[in-house]
Design an enzyme around this catalytic site. Structure first.
Site, PDB file in Angstrom:
ATOM      1  N   TRP A  39       0.938  -1.020  -0.077  1.00  0.00           N
ATOM      2  CA  TRP A  39      -0.072   0.066   0.085  1.00  0.00           C
ATOM      3  C   TRP A  39       1.091   1.200  -0.127  1.00  0.00           C
ATOM      4  CZ3 TRP A  39      -1.485   3.747   4.122  1.00  0.00           C
ATOM      5  CH2 TRP A  39      -2.489   4.416   3.683  1.00  0.00           C
ATOM      6  N   GLY A  47       5.486  -0.579   7.094  1.00  0.00           N
ATOM      7  CA  GLY A  47       5.641   0.475   7.851  1.00  0.00           C
ATOM      8  C   GLY A  47       6.319   1.408   7.370  1.00  0.00           C
ATOM      9  N   GLU A  76     -20.987   9.019  10.980  1.00  0.00           N
ATOM     10  CA  GLU A  76     -20.518   7.710  10.547  1.00  0.00           C
ATOM     11  C   GLU A  76     -21.244   7.389   9.145  1.00  0.00           C
ATOM     12  OE1 GLU A  76     -18.558   5.296  10.588  1.00  0.00           O
ATOM     13  OE2 GLU A  76     -19.628   3.562   9.941  1.00  0.00           O
ATOM     14  N   LYS A  87     -19.248   6.460   5.626  1.00  0.00           N
ATOM     15  CA  LYS A  87     -19.511   4.983   5.029  1.00  0.00           C
ATOM     16  C   LYS A  87     -19.807   5.513   3.640  1.00  0.00           C
ATOM     17  CE  LYS A  87     -18.458   2.137   7.024  1.00  0.00           C
ATOM     18  NZ  LYS A  87     -17.731   2.622   8.035  1.00  0.00           N
ATOM     19  N   HIS A 109     -26.871  27.262  10.856  1.00  0.00           N
ATOM     20  CA  HIS A 109     -25.615  27.939  11.095  1.00  0.00           C
ATOM     21  C   HIS A 109     -24.528  27.814  10.083  1.00  0.00           C
ATOM     22  CE1 HIS A 109     -27.011  28.722  15.176  1.00  0.00           C
ATOM     23  NE2 HIS A 109     -27.422  27.562  15.295  1.00  0.00           N
TER      24      HIS A 109
END
Ligand code: AGP
Length: 602
Positions: free
Chosen positions: A74, A99, A474, A478, A497
């Site tokens: 990744w 890492g 949440e 998603k 607001h």
């Protein structure tokens, strides 16, 4: 998060390495590769994209050998290209890494006489190890010496020219497991990777390195002393990595929620009482500090309402990456709760280490009880959601809420805020949830009718009040993480607001609102939206639907539930909305772009 595997086998190892890497796909990746040693010679194959591309490469250009290492990358340093894919080699050594080597530039500068072929921090590890071998060190000593020069977080596996019975493994900040076979040995990022190969697992501790041969493993601690680490049997349900007839792991895990929540409820309550958890006593606690990232953070934000309303406990909730810098009032009288599905999230682990000496009680609410966060806590509270493969967290969120609800009820009882009757009442509501979740799942068709339209939106708002406000956030997370549509969760009362400026007929507004004490105020907010041609998708119960009347874009009627635990039930439509919208968008639902299942870099 990258994935690492290593095999010292009795058969051709390439297929085994690729199969093990497939079990790590859930971590997210953008390239992959393997290296083997055959007749003393090191060789490798690498490919960009999905593992099927690596398999193709191996068909056309097989890689023989019974000893090997593999990696799914990744990207952190350098684009996802073949030259940046692992394993990285330098002369006689190949390395795979999970890492970040923080001092790689300094090391690269020190090795500027050597020829580098990638932009990665990992190649520096291979080059440094080769440098030490050039100076006459053996492979074992060169690898051990290399580790002394690395700063940052790593899980590493080294393979050497001429060494068909040696893998050197090392762990600092990223987990690494050693698997024990019959005349074979394995290395993997976690027990899932090694599942079909063995269930006898030894997790390396912080700073450990290990010399793995087919005869076994010699583990040394950060000071180089021989170390004994526990070997445990970690049965890996083979089923954990098939989709159970669903199109995606995410769908499977959404529909597993009634069962896994039941497991959680059974574990933590019995006969109308919370089953007291060893080492957990909130009687003297002056405050609860909850720390997490992403979805886990929203679970904490929901639980704040429970700790404060039920237990009367002041409760701080922090995003892990911000927590350390706030220098919040955590004291020995505090209880610090760290919530993490993977138990490996670097930001959360760093926050835990920050409070280690400050808070009397460090509690880990995790889905992986042998994870780093768990192992460094005073109390481990497993959420029992089972392996969660989809990058977008669903059943883990449900069980985080279920577990935190039990902790809050227990705290309320310990502090004399509720009596046994009220405790029984609250637990009965929780016990009824799996059945209600099944009813919510049955609304999938009704949800699908709207998501085709939702998929056309460029932006979506989710609104909620009280404990439904973090649930709205949440729901927005998603949707954005798997459909790539911009979405925001807002407190309903906050709309006027500022965010109401966004409202027009192109911005759907999803209102999560059971009929509770705040419902009338939410109706007013809905009217503000509809008065400006805003499209409101109201998610409520029958009483709420009756009071809200017509005029909404759509209304989804949920089963009635005591509002205190409504967030667990309303998580289901939020998940299904995101899932079906993403299907319309054709995105990679289980491995959305740019995302990893566990982010082990800060
Ligand atoms: C949730 O759907 C995301 N994948 C992400 O926000 C996740 O919750 C976050 O990275 C925390 O992960 P953890 O629970 O493993 O610590």
């Amino acid at each position: 998060m990258c994935g690492i595997v290593g095999v010292l086998g009795n058969h051709e190892v390439a297929p085994t390495l690729v199969e093990a890497l497939k079990r790590l796909e859930y971590r997210g990746y953008d390239s992959a590769g393997i290296a083997t040693v055959q007749d003393g010679k090191l060789d490798r194959r690498r490919a960009v994209g999905k593992l099927v591309n690596l398999s193709d490469a191996l068909v056309h250009d097989p890689l023989p050998g019974k000893s090997g290492i593999g990696h799914t990358r990744w990207a952190t340093h350098g684009q996802p290209t073949v030259s940046n894919a692992h394993p990285h080699t330098a002369g006689r050594v190949a390395v795979v890494h999970n890492g970040i080597i923080e001092n790689y530039r300094e090391l690269r500068d020190r090795l500027r006489h050597r020829e580098f072929t990638s932009q990665t921090d990992t190649e520096t590890v291979a080059q440094l190890c080769e440098e030490f071998m050039d100076q006459g060190l053996s492979p074992r000593d060169a690898a051990a010496e290399t580790l002394n020069h690395l700063e940052g977080a790593y899980a590493l596996a080294f393979l050497f020219d001429g060494e068909e019975d040696l893998i050197v493994a090392a762990r600092k900040g990223s987990p690494l497991a050693i698997g024990h076979g019959e005349g074979e040995m394995f290395v993997g990022s976690d027990a899932i990777a090694l599942g079909p190969l063995t269930d006898r697992i030894t997790y390396l501790e912080e700073g450990d390195y290990a010399f793995v041969t087919r005869q076994g493993v010699e583990i040394r601690d950060a000071e180089g002393r021989l170390a004994n680490r526990e070997t445990r049997s970690i049965p890996m349900q083979a089923a954990s990595l098939d989709k159970g007839g669903h199109k995606h792991f995410m769908a499977k895990e959404i529909f597993e929620q009634p069962v896994v929540l039941s497991d959680c409820l059974s574990q933590y309550s019995d006969d109308g009482q919370v089953t007291l958890l060893e080492g957990l006593d909130f009687t003297e606690t002056d405050r609860v500090s909850m720390v997490a990232c992403g979805t886990a953070h929203y679970a904490c934000a929901v639980a704040k309402y429970w700790f404060e309303q039920l237990a009367g406990l002041p409760c701080d909730v922090d995003i892990a990456s911000e927590f350390r810098y706030r220098e919040g009032p955590v004291s020995p009288a505090s209880t610090a709760i760290f919530v993490s599905q993977s138990g490996e999230t670097a930001d959360t682990l760093a926050a835990l280490r920050y409070v280690q000496e400050k808070a009397a009680n460090v509690v880990a609410v995790v889905n992986v009880p042998e994870s780093s966060i768990a192992r460094e806590s005073d109390v481990i509270v497993p959420i029992l959601a089972g392996v969660e493969v989809g990058v977008a967290s669903t059943k883990a969120f449900m069980n985080q809420l279920g577990t935190l609800a039990h902790l809050a009820i227990m705290a309320a009882r310990q502090r004399g805020r509720i009596d046994a009757e009220r405790e029984r009442e609250l637990l009965n509501v929780l016990r009824g949830l799996p059945g209600l979740i099944n009813l919510a799942l049955a609304q999938e068709e009704a949800i699908m009718r709207r998501t085709a339209k939702l998929a056309e939106a460029r932006s979506v708002l989710f609104l909620g009040r009280g404990a439904m406000f973090p649930l709205a956030m949440e729901g927005a997370l998603k949707l954005k993480e798997i459909s790539y549509i911009h979405a925001e969760g807002y407190a309903s009362g906050e709309l006027k607001h500022g965010p109401i400026a966004l409202i027009d007929k192109s911005v759907p507004v999803i209102v999560m609102a059971p009929k509770d004490a705040l419902f009338d105020k939410t109706i007013s907010n809905m009217q503000e939206v509809m008065a400006r041609d805003g499209k409101v998708w109201l998610i409520t119960d029958a009483d709420g639907a009756a009071e809200a009347g017509d005029g909404t874009w759509d209304t989804l009627v949920m089963p009635r539930i005591d509002p205190v635990f409504a967030p667990l039930l309303y998580a289901v439509p939020a998940q299904l909305i995101a899932y079906h919208t993403a299907l319309h968008k054709g995105t990679d639902v289980d491995q959305p772009r740019n995302l990893a299942k566990s982010v082990t870099v800060e």
